[in-house]
Design a protein around this motif. Structure first.
Motif, PDB file in Angstrom:
ATOM      1  N   THR A  63       0.765  -1.195  -0.006  1.00  0.00           N
ATOM      2  CA  THR A  63       0.247  -0.097  -0.165  1.00  0.00           C
ATOM      3  C   THR A  63       0.912   1.324  -0.061  1.00  0.00           C
ATOM      4  O   THR A  63       1.962   1.111   0.381  1.00  0.00           O
ATOM      5  CB  THR A  63      -1.076   0.043   1.166  1.00  0.00           C
ATOM      6  OG1 THR A  63      -0.280   0.222   2.336  1.00  0.00           O
ATOM      7  CG2 THR A  63      -1.737  -1.345   1.326  1.00  0.00           C
ATOM      8  N   VAL A  64       0.302   2.173  -0.332  1.00  0.00           N
ATOM      9  CA  VAL A  64       0.815   3.573  -0.373  1.00  0.00           C
ATOM     10  C   VAL A  64       1.652   4.059   1.061  1.00  0.00           C
ATOM     11  O   VAL A  64       2.403   4.180   1.148  1.00  0.00           O
ATOM     12  CB  VAL A  64       0.109   4.682  -0.970  1.00  0.00           C
ATOM     13  CG1 VAL A  64       0.597   6.184  -1.052  1.00  0.00           C
ATOM     14  CG2 VAL A  64      -0.230   4.565  -2.493  1.00  0.00           C
TER      15      VAL A  64
ATOM     16  N   SER B 269       5.745   5.118  -7.123  1.00  0.00           N
ATOM     17  CA  SER B 269       5.229   4.650  -8.256  1.00  0.00           C
ATOM     18  C   SER B 269       4.583   3.492  -8.147  1.00  0.00           C
ATOM     19  O   SER B 269       5.014   2.520  -7.220  1.00  0.00           O
ATOM     20  CB  SER B 269       6.208   4.462  -9.367  1.00  0.00           C
ATOM     21  OG  SER B 269       7.186   3.789  -9.025  1.00  0.00           O
ATOM     22  N   PRO B 270       3.593   2.918  -8.802  1.00  0.00           N
ATOM     23  CA  PRO B 270       2.974   1.651  -8.494  1.00  0.00           C
ATOM     24  C   PRO B 270       3.607   0.517  -9.308  1.00  0.00           C
ATOM     25  O   PRO B 270       4.138   0.732 -10.326  1.00  0.00           O
ATOM     26  CB  PRO B 270       1.319   1.874  -9.287  1.00  0.00           C
ATOM     27  CG  PRO B 270       1.635   3.121 -10.381  1.00  0.00           C
ATOM     28  CD  PRO B 270       2.637   3.951  -9.662  1.00  0.00           C
ATOM     29  N   ARG B 271       3.147  -0.559  -8.761  1.00  0.00           N
ATOM     30  CA  ARG B 271       3.893  -1.704  -9.382  1.00  0.00           C
ATOM     31  C   ARG B 271       2.590  -2.615  -9.916  1.00  0.00           C
ATOM     32  O   ARG B 271       1.687  -2.871  -9.205  1.00  0.00           O
ATOM     33  CB  ARG B 271       4.439  -2.661  -8.338  1.00  0.00           C
ATOM     34  CG  ARG B 271       5.832  -1.939  -7.941  1.00  0.00           C
ATOM     35  CD  ARG B 271       6.738  -3.125  -7.117  1.00  0.00           C
ATOM     36  NE  ARG B 271       6.201  -3.046  -5.765  1.00  0.00           N
ATOM     37  CZ  ARG B 271       5.651  -4.310  -5.308  1.00  0.00           C
ATOM     38  NH1 ARG B 271       5.398  -5.289  -6.119  1.00  0.00           N
ATOM     39  NH2 ARG B 271       4.995  -4.368  -4.259  1.00  0.00           N
ATOM     40  N   TYR B 272       2.753  -3.080 -11.114  1.00  0.00           N
ATOM     41  CA  TYR B 272       1.633  -3.803 -11.445  1.00  0.00           C
ATOM     42  C   TYR B 272       1.755  -5.345 -11.917  1.00  0.00           C
ATOM     43  O   TYR B 272       3.118  -5.654 -11.682  1.00  0.00           O
ATOM     44  CB  TYR B 272       1.169  -3.264 -13.051  1.00  0.00           C
ATOM     45  CG  TYR B 272       0.835  -1.899 -13.108  1.00  0.00           C
ATOM     46  CD1 TYR B 272      -0.484  -1.615 -12.910  1.00  0.00           C
ATOM     47  CD2 TYR B 272       1.742  -0.867 -13.219  1.00  0.00           C
ATOM     48  CE1 TYR B 272      -1.000  -0.434 -13.114  1.00  0.00           C
ATOM     49  CE2 TYR B 272       1.251   0.603 -13.186  1.00  0.00           C
ATOM     50  CZ  TYR B 272       0.096   0.675 -13.208  1.00  0.00           C
ATOM     51  OH  TYR B 272      -0.614   1.941 -13.240  1.00  0.00           O
TER      52      TYR B 272
ATOM     53  N   VAL C  15      -2.785  -3.183 -10.254  1.00  0.00           N
ATOM     54  CA  VAL C  15      -1.696  -2.641  -9.161  1.00  0.00           C
ATOM     55  C   VAL C  15      -1.783  -3.697  -7.885  1.00  0.00           C
ATOM     56  O   VAL C  15      -2.729  -4.121  -7.557  1.00  0.00           O
ATOM     57  CB  VAL C  15      -2.058  -1.369  -8.515  1.00  0.00           C
ATOM     58  CG1 VAL C  15      -1.217  -0.685  -7.458  1.00  0.00           C
ATOM     59  CG2 VAL C  15      -2.004  -0.470  -9.814  1.00  0.00           C
TER      60      VAL C  15
ATOM     61  N   TYR D 154       3.226  -0.700  -4.439  1.00  0.00           N
ATOM     62  CA  TYR D 154       3.788   0.370  -4.502  1.00  0.00           C
ATOM     63  C   TYR D 154       5.460   0.612  -4.203  1.00  0.00           C
ATOM     64  O   TYR D 154       5.938  -0.150  -3.171  1.00  0.00           O
ATOM     65  CB  TYR D 154       3.160   1.631  -3.768  1.00  0.00           C
ATOM     66  CG  TYR D 154       1.875   1.766  -4.121  1.00  0.00           C
ATOM     67  CD1 TYR D 154       1.346   2.765  -5.354  1.00  0.00           C
ATOM     68  CD2 TYR D 154       0.752   0.935  -3.838  1.00  0.00           C
ATOM     69  CE1 TYR D 154       0.033   2.609  -5.655  1.00  0.00           C
ATOM     70  CE2 TYR D 154      -0.576   1.024  -3.966  1.00  0.00           C
ATOM     71  CZ  TYR D 154      -0.688   2.050  -5.073  1.00  0.00           C
ATOM     72  OH  TYR D 154      -2.183   2.078  -5.379  1.00  0.00           O
TER      73      TYR D 154
END
Length: 256
Positions: A74-75, A111-114, A133, A136
């Motif tokens: 999570t962020v 930045s997000p990770r997919y 997503v 992060y």
């Protein structure tokens, strides 16, 4: 009755004025002047040369970038962990004599990770995280200026012990390069003058004066060597090496 037209031509100071008079009107054509060259003025003979000067000094300041990169689901988790580690990195630098004014944040990024693209990998069934997503990545870094070179390795080791995952960009310089720059500039001028004297002598004449002096880029220290090695078992060594301060000038000399 036929109108009379009279033309008056007068040459004045190397120019020509033409006045056309008739029918109650007069018009003056533009004055055209011819440049006057003084035949008694001798041409100026010049010689253009360049010179360079180099002063080698030992650096007394090191700048290094210390940072951390974390991956969390999570962020909030990514932000909290990065903040925790960066707080420890800054504290470690301060504990080893680095002043607060010498620590500056240079990067904060999130930045997000997919998840993997299952279609691209040929998976027969869709992946639960396909294109979604999954977490992060948070990165932070600070630029630390260390004014005691004996402590560079110590600060790096303390930062990594505090959780730093990124250590890069060690730049060695001098706190005040003005004196070295002035010396390099003086040597560059002396070099140019020596070349001019040699060339003039070979031509059978001598230099009689200086018409102009121009400087290239302002002299800046250039690092020749800076060694570092990061290992888990020994303290990080950082060798200061030497710096070259280089100045260049272009000069125009007058010849007889």
């Amino acid at each position: 009755m036929t109108q009379t037209v009279r033309t008056l031509t007068a040459a004045i100071a190397g120019g020509l004025i033409v006045a056309v008079v008739g029918g109650g009107w007069a018009r003056s054509l533009p004055l055209v002047t011819t440049p006057v060259v003084d035949p008694t003025t001798a041409p100026v003979h010049t010689l253009s040369v360049s010179g360079s000067g180099t002063v080698t000094i030992v650096p007394d300041v090191a700048m290094v970038t210390l940072g951390v990169t974390v991956d969390r689901p999570t962020v909030e988790a990514a932000r909290a962990e990065a903040a925790r580690v960066m707080t420890g990195i800054v504290a470690a630098a301060r504990d080893h004599g680095v002043a607060a004014k010498d620590i500056a944040t240079t990067n904060v990024s999130l930045s997000p990770r997919y998840g993997p693209d299952c279609a691209a990998t040929g998976s027969p069934v869709p992946c639960p995280s396909d294109g979604k997503v999954v977490g992060y990545t948070m990165s932070e870094s600070v630029r630390v200026t260390i004014r005691d070179l004996a402590k560079v390795g110590v600060v790096i080791d303390a930062a990594t012990a505090a959780g730093a995952t990124n250590v890069y960009g060690i730049d060695l310089t001098v706190d005040d390069p003005a004196a070295a720059s002035a010396q390099a500039r003086a040597e560059a001028i002396a070099d140019a003058r020596s070349k001019a004297d040699d060339m003039a002598r070979a031509a059978g004449v001598s230099v009689v004066g200086i018409i102009s002096i121009g400087e290239g880029a302002s002299p800046q220290p250039i690092s020749l060597y800076a060694g570092k090695a990061l290992t888990d078992s020994v303290a990080t060594p950082v060798e200061p090496g030497t710096l070259d301060v280089v100045a260049t000038v272009s000069m125009v000399f007058e010849l007889p």
